[in-house]
Design a protein around this motif. Structure first.
Motif, PDB file in Angstrom:
ATOM      1  N   GLN A  53     -43.101 -48.678 -11.116  1.00  0.00           N
ATOM      2  CA  GLN A  53     -43.967 -48.182 -10.042  1.00  0.00           C
ATOM      3  C   GLN A  53     -43.740 -46.985  -9.483  1.00  0.00           C
ATOM      4  N   GLU A  54     -42.876 -46.991  -9.083  1.00  0.00           N
ATOM      5  CA  GLU A  54     -42.410 -45.493  -8.494  1.00  0.00           C
ATOM      6  C   GLU A  54     -42.182 -44.990  -9.598  1.00  0.00           C
ATOM      7  N   LEU A  55     -42.093 -44.053  -9.437  1.00  0.00           N
ATOM      8  CA  LEU A  55     -41.255 -42.483 -10.176  1.00  0.00           C
ATOM      9  C   LEU A  55     -40.015 -42.887 -10.287  1.00  0.00           C
ATOM     10  N   ALA A  56     -39.395 -42.713 -11.908  1.00  0.00           N
ATOM     11  CA  ALA A  56     -38.217 -43.053 -11.417  1.00  0.00           C
ATOM     12  C   ALA A  56     -37.574 -41.835 -12.050  1.00  0.00           C
ATOM     13  N   LEU A  57     -37.265 -40.679 -11.780  1.00  0.00           N
ATOM     14  CA  LEU A  57     -37.003 -39.302 -12.712  1.00  0.00           C
ATOM     15  C   LEU A  57     -36.468 -38.641 -11.779  1.00  0.00           C
ATOM     16  N   TYR A  58     -35.307 -37.683 -12.816  1.00  0.00           N
ATOM     17  CA  TYR A  58     -34.384 -37.039 -11.417  1.00  0.00           C
ATOM     18  C   TYR A  58     -34.873 -35.637 -11.712  1.00  0.00           C
ATOM     19  N   ASP A  59     -35.439 -34.800 -10.495  1.00  0.00           N
ATOM     20  CA  ASP A  59     -36.235 -33.770 -10.679  1.00  0.00           C
ATOM     21  C   ASP A  59     -35.683 -32.831 -11.523  1.00  0.00           C
ATOM     22  N   HIS A  60     -34.609 -32.707 -10.677  1.00  0.00           N
ATOM     23  CA  HIS A  60     -33.871 -31.157 -10.923  1.00  0.00           C
ATOM     24  C   HIS A  60     -33.030 -31.440 -12.692  1.00  0.00           C
ATOM     25  N   LEU A  61     -33.827 -32.654 -13.736  1.00  0.00           N
ATOM     26  CA  LEU A  61     -33.539 -32.434 -15.030  1.00  0.00           C
ATOM     27  C   LEU A  61     -34.787 -32.262 -15.288  1.00  0.00           C
ATOM     28  N   THR A  62     -34.681 -31.596 -16.591  1.00  0.00           N
ATOM     29  CA  THR A  62     -35.497 -31.079 -17.624  1.00  0.00           C
ATOM     30  C   THR A  62     -36.649 -32.147 -17.905  1.00  0.00           C
ATOM     31  N   GLY A  63     -37.850 -32.275 -18.464  1.00  0.00           N
ATOM     32  CA  GLY A  63     -38.487 -34.057 -19.157  1.00  0.00           C
ATOM     33  C   GLY A  63     -37.477 -33.788 -19.907  1.00  0.00           C
ATOM     34  N   ARG A  64     -36.812 -33.514 -20.828  1.00  0.00           N
ATOM     35  CA  ARG A  64     -36.036 -33.979 -22.305  1.00  0.00           C
ATOM     36  C   ARG A  64     -34.798 -33.677 -21.896  1.00  0.00           C
ATOM     37  N   GLU A  65     -34.832 -33.470 -21.110  1.00  0.00           N
ATOM     38  CA  GLU A  65     -32.823 -34.031 -20.303  1.00  0.00           C
ATOM     39  C   GLU A  65     -32.659 -35.442 -19.377  1.00  0.00           C
ATOM     40  N   ASN A  66     -33.937 -35.459 -19.280  1.00  0.00           N
ATOM     41  CA  ASN A  66     -34.067 -37.105 -18.877  1.00  0.00           C
ATOM     42  C   ASN A  66     -34.303 -37.624 -20.169  1.00  0.00           C
ATOM     43  N   LEU A  67     -34.920 -37.872 -20.680  1.00  0.00           N
ATOM     44  CA  LEU A  67     -35.518 -38.864 -21.477  1.00  0.00           C
ATOM     45  C   LEU A  67     -33.724 -38.650 -22.264  1.00  0.00           C
ATOM     46  N   ALA A  68     -33.339 -38.179 -22.979  1.00  0.00           N
ATOM     47  CA  ALA A  68     -31.948 -37.634 -23.369  1.00  0.00           C
ATOM     48  C   ALA A  68     -30.768 -38.800 -22.536  1.00  0.00           C
ATOM     49  N   LEU A 127     -25.837 -31.874  -9.569  1.00  0.00           N
ATOM     50  CA  LEU A 127     -24.324 -30.864  -8.684  1.00  0.00           C
ATOM     51  C   LEU A 127     -24.686 -29.677  -9.052  1.00  0.00           C
ATOM     52  N   LEU A 128     -24.437 -29.054 -10.263  1.00  0.00           N
ATOM     53  CA  LEU A 128     -24.256 -27.235 -10.279  1.00  0.00           C
ATOM     54  C   LEU A 128     -26.371 -27.115 -10.170  1.00  0.00           C
ATOM     55  N   ARG A 129     -26.688 -27.905 -10.296  1.00  0.00           N
ATOM     56  CA  ARG A 129     -28.314 -27.442  -9.632  1.00  0.00           C
ATOM     57  C   ARG A 129     -29.126 -27.571  -8.501  1.00  0.00           C
ATOM     58  N   ASP A 130     -27.822 -28.013  -8.163  1.00  0.00           N
ATOM     59  CA  ASP A 130     -28.216 -28.243  -6.297  1.00  0.00           C
ATOM     60  C   ASP A 130     -27.886 -27.277  -5.721  1.00  0.00           C
ATOM     61  N   LYS A 131     -28.376 -26.129  -5.416  1.00  0.00           N
ATOM     62  CA  LYS A 131     -27.637 -24.826  -4.428  1.00  0.00           C
ATOM     63  C   LYS A 131     -27.196 -25.257  -3.221  1.00  0.00           C
ATOM     64  N   PRO A 132     -27.929 -26.050  -2.055  1.00  0.00           N
ATOM     65  CA  PRO A 132     -27.014 -26.205  -0.945  1.00  0.00           C
ATOM     66  C   PRO A 132     -25.457 -26.549  -1.161  1.00  0.00           C
ATOM     67  N   GLY A 133     -25.526 -27.811  -2.325  1.00  0.00           N
ATOM     68  CA  GLY A 133     -24.740 -28.810  -2.535  1.00  0.00           C
ATOM     69  C   GLY A 133     -23.011 -28.372  -3.316  1.00  0.00           C
ATOM     70  N   LEU A 134     -24.121 -27.251  -4.261  1.00  0.00           N
ATOM     71  CA  LEU A 134     -23.211 -26.806  -4.292  1.00  0.00           C
ATOM     72  C   LEU A 134     -22.360 -25.548  -3.484  1.00  0.00           C
ATOM     73  N   PHE A 135     -23.150 -24.845  -3.082  1.00  0.00           N
ATOM     74  CA  PHE A 135     -22.935 -23.341  -1.895  1.00  0.00           C
ATOM     75  C   PHE A 135     -21.140 -24.142  -1.470  1.00  0.00           C
TER      76      PHE A 135
END
Lengths: 282, 430
Positions: free
Chosen positions: A80-95, B15-23
């Motif tokens: 129910q809670e969105l379980a995704l990594y915001d800093h990864l792209t859509g493709r990277e999340n799925l991969a 980590l590489l994409r987390d700018k404060p963390g990387l700093f």
């Protein structure tokens, strides 16, 4: 197949799920319907192995309990809670999630591409998930559950807060899982979704299973009669009937000057109201 | 193992994409090391209070003992008595900054300050510690002038000079009228001092001024180089880069500790837990990611130190051992930090607060040699001290493998204990 046998879960004094027994078949879309706090998510968490039942057992395809890692490989879960990594792209999340289930190389790439296409996210596949709308995230969340083509798909409120376009995508994906012969458990408190998608529905409230059957059987058994309302120059005429068509025809003969006809058929909402004495969304 | 690598690579990518963390993991440590390295190499690095000095009294006269007592009481110096062999060994090891040797005859020479050959002493110091050596010269000279602050003692020196001059019959004729006049003047000062306490203080100041005005050095200081005996830091960057590396390692521990909290709050941990991975593999993935980040950050900082600042490790092998031990230690600390807060903000705040205290106590902010002795003792409870020591041991302290085992073993033990504790708490809160 997914089997719950006498499943019970307590949190302190509160019994979240009480002696739940179900058998859900391959190729079946099974709805768990109930208001917030009914015990749906707790049931799903026991089905995924995240929670151990206090009593009873869960069995996935005869493999055993999902607390075992090899059994969990047969499950696809969209929490129910969105379980995704915001800093990864859509493709990277799925991969990433695909690799956790053992997919590698071309098979992984093809499966990711296929699901991005199926969820309508192909053109945004290279963007980070944090830039997605709520509906797009919900679709990606669903796609992540399907990467390894699981036998049992557990969808916990998969349409919560999504736009109509995303809802449609999700409905299509659910239908595809059914067509592929997978067992789908679908929790929702939207009765229209349950009526549209589910072969059978279990209605839960306060951890108890109140009723279990096909939608039409539940409506027939607990929904009561249809109500035909005829608007005439003298006011409204209400008729309760099991045969709405015949009742409309009869009323039109009696009131040839009628200028409005309404038929209120029973649905899961009325079933829930009849079973609990309160509305599903209370 | 494939899934653990997958988890670790995902975390490194995040980590590489987390700018404060990387700093905080990479750029801040480089800034720290370069900034303080430049400050120390600019001559300002040796002015920290409390340079550690070992004093060897080979004269063992009343005057030499008095001189040593004066050194022990001096501000700006942490002096201790030692024999010459111990002093040389400890300076070579870097346990002390320098030694001072009062040779035989020092006491006699120091009593005839105004006549005959000057008292001579020897200091042993690493040539790279120019700032500390200059500071030591100043402190020793100051101490040599100390008797002149006491008009009575100075008067006695003058009287002794007059007697010795008369006895020799060949020296001091030109100075004699001046010394006679000075002896009379000091006699007046002493009388005034005894009559009036306030005036006494003024008299003391006057004497001090007069002493300074003589314009001569009462002491001859010979300097011995100890560089041949041990390979100390070639430049201040060899001291600041280990500190910088440890800051980078702490940045990694904080970033990964917080990332586990974020995984929990964003629901991705729940998704991992319903995948066919055991909790142990999930945590191993997080630990591996942290370890790889620690090694990578250490490697990048070392590269900058070697290429940009001429830092040359004594032993690359021991350095690798130290980095690996630090990685293990801080992976454990990361695991413990990940369970101290329930939200990203609280985990970050508490985590950095804990790490800052570790850094303050362990020499991450000011070098251990510049700390007061009591703080140096306390610093042993901080993992940062052992982490820095394990790097310095391989970089410039010339540690043997046996000597490296101590800091490395401490770091591994810290890692094992804190990882176990963190894992137990983490599992209980799932």
């Amino acid at each position: 197949m997914l089997t719950f046998a006498g499943l019970t879960k307590r949190f302190g004094e509160n019994i979240a799920v009480r002696e739940l027994s179900l058998e859900i078949m391959p190729g079946e879309v099974f709805g768990l319907l109930g208001p917030n706090g009914a015990g749906k998510t707790t049931t799903i968490q026991m089905a995924t192995g995240r929670l151990a039942p206090d009593a009873g057992s869960v069995d996935v395809r005869g493999l055993g309990a999902p607390t075992r890692t090899e059994v969990r490989a047969a499950l696809g879960v969209a929490p129910q809670e969105l379980a995704l990594y915001d800093h990864l792209t859509g493709r990277e999340n799925l991969a990433f999630f695909g690799r956790l289930y053992g997919l590698r190389g071309a098979a992984l790439r093809n499966r990711v591409d296929e699901l991005l296409e199926r969820t309508g996210l192909a053109d945004r596949a290279g963007d980070r998930a944090k830039t997605y709308s709520g509906g797009m995230k919900r679709r990606l969340n669903f796609a992540a559950a399907l990467l390894h083509e699981p036998s049992v798909v557990l969808l916990d409120e998969p349409t919560a807060g999504v736009d109509p376009q995303s809802r449609l995508h999700i409905f299509e994906l659910v239908a595809e899982q059914k067509a592929a012969g997978r067992t789908v458990v679908y929790t929702t408190h939207y009765m229209e979704e349950a009526q549209r998608l589910c072969d059978r529905v279990a209605i839960m409230d306060h951890g108890r299973l109140l009723a279990l059957d096909t939608v039409s059987a539940l409506v027939a058994g607990h929904g009561g009669q249809s109500v035909v309302r005829i608007e005439t120059a003298d006011g409204e005429v209400r008729v309760e009937t099991d045969d709405a068509a015949a009742a409309v025809a009869a009323q039109l003969k009696q009131h040839p000057d009628a200028h409005g006809i309404h038929v209120d058929r029973p649905d899961l909402e009325t079933v829930f109201l009849a079973l609990t004495g309160r509305s599903l969304r209370d | 193992m494939g899934a653990i690598w997958t988890l670790a690579l995902k975390d490194l990518r995040l980590l590489l994409r987390d700018k404060p963390g990387l700093f905080f993991a990479l750029f801040f440590p480089i800034l720290y090391a370069v900034f303080f390295g430049v400050v120390f190499s600019g001559g300002g690095g040796g002015d920290g209070a409390g340079i550690a000095v070992l004093v060897v009294d080979e004269d063992q006269t009343e005057s030499s003992r008095s001189f040593v007592d004066g050194l022990l009481a001096l501000d700006g110096m942490e002096a201790r008595r030692a024999d010459r062999e111990t002093a040389t060994a400890r300076v070579r090891k870097g346990d002390a900054t320098a030694y001072v040797v009062l040779p035989q005859g020092f006491g006699a020479a120091s009593r005839r300050m105004l006549f005959g050959s000057r008292a001579t002493l020897t200091i042993g110091v690493d040539p790279s510690r120019r700032a500390e050596a200059a500071m030591l010269h100043g402190l020793l000279t100051k101490q040599a002038f100390a008797p002149m602050r006491d008009p009575g003692a100075l008067r006695a020196q003058v009287k002794a000079a007059l007697v010795a001059s008369a006895a020799s019959g060949q020296d001091g004729l030109a100075m004699r009228p001046f010394l006679v006049a000075l002896e009379q003047f000091l006699g007046n000062v002493v009388a005034t001092t005894e009559a009036n306490k306030t005036a006494g203080a003024e008299g003391s100041r006057a004497a001090e001024t007069d002493g300074d005005a003589f314009g001569f050095q009462p002491l001859r200081i010979e300097q011995e180089s100890v560089v041949r005996a041990r390979r100390g830091p070639r430049n201040p960057f060899a001291i600041t880069f280990p500190q910088g590396i440890v800051w980078g390692i702490m940045g990694c521990a904080a970033a990964f500790g917080i990332s586990l909290v974020v995984e929990r709050s964003q629901g991705t941990l729940a998704r991992l837990l319903v995948s066919p991975l055991s909790q142990a593999r999930i945590l191993a993935g997080k630990g591996l990611a942290c370890f790889l980040a620690v090694v990578s950050v250490s490697g990048v900082l070392l590269l900058v130190a070697v290429v940009g600042f001429s830092v040359r490790p004594d032993s690359w092998g021991l350095l690798a051992l130290g980095i690996a031990a630090n990685g293990i230690g801080f992976v454990g600390i990361m695991m413990l930090l990940s369970v101290v807060g329930k939200t990203e903000q609280s985990a970050g705040g508490i985590g950095w607060a804990v790490l800052m205290v570790m850094a303050m106590l362990g020499g991450g902010m000011i070098p251990l040699f510049a700390m007061p002795s009591w703080l140096r003792g306390v610093s042993s409870i901080s993992p940062v001290k052992w982490a820095i020591l394990s790097l310095e041991g391989a970089l410039w302290r010339d540690f043997t493998l046996a000597e490296m085992l101590m800091p490395c073993a401490v770091m591994v033990a810290i890692g094992a204990v804190s990882f176990t504790a963190g894992t137990m708490i983490f599992r209980r809160t799932l």
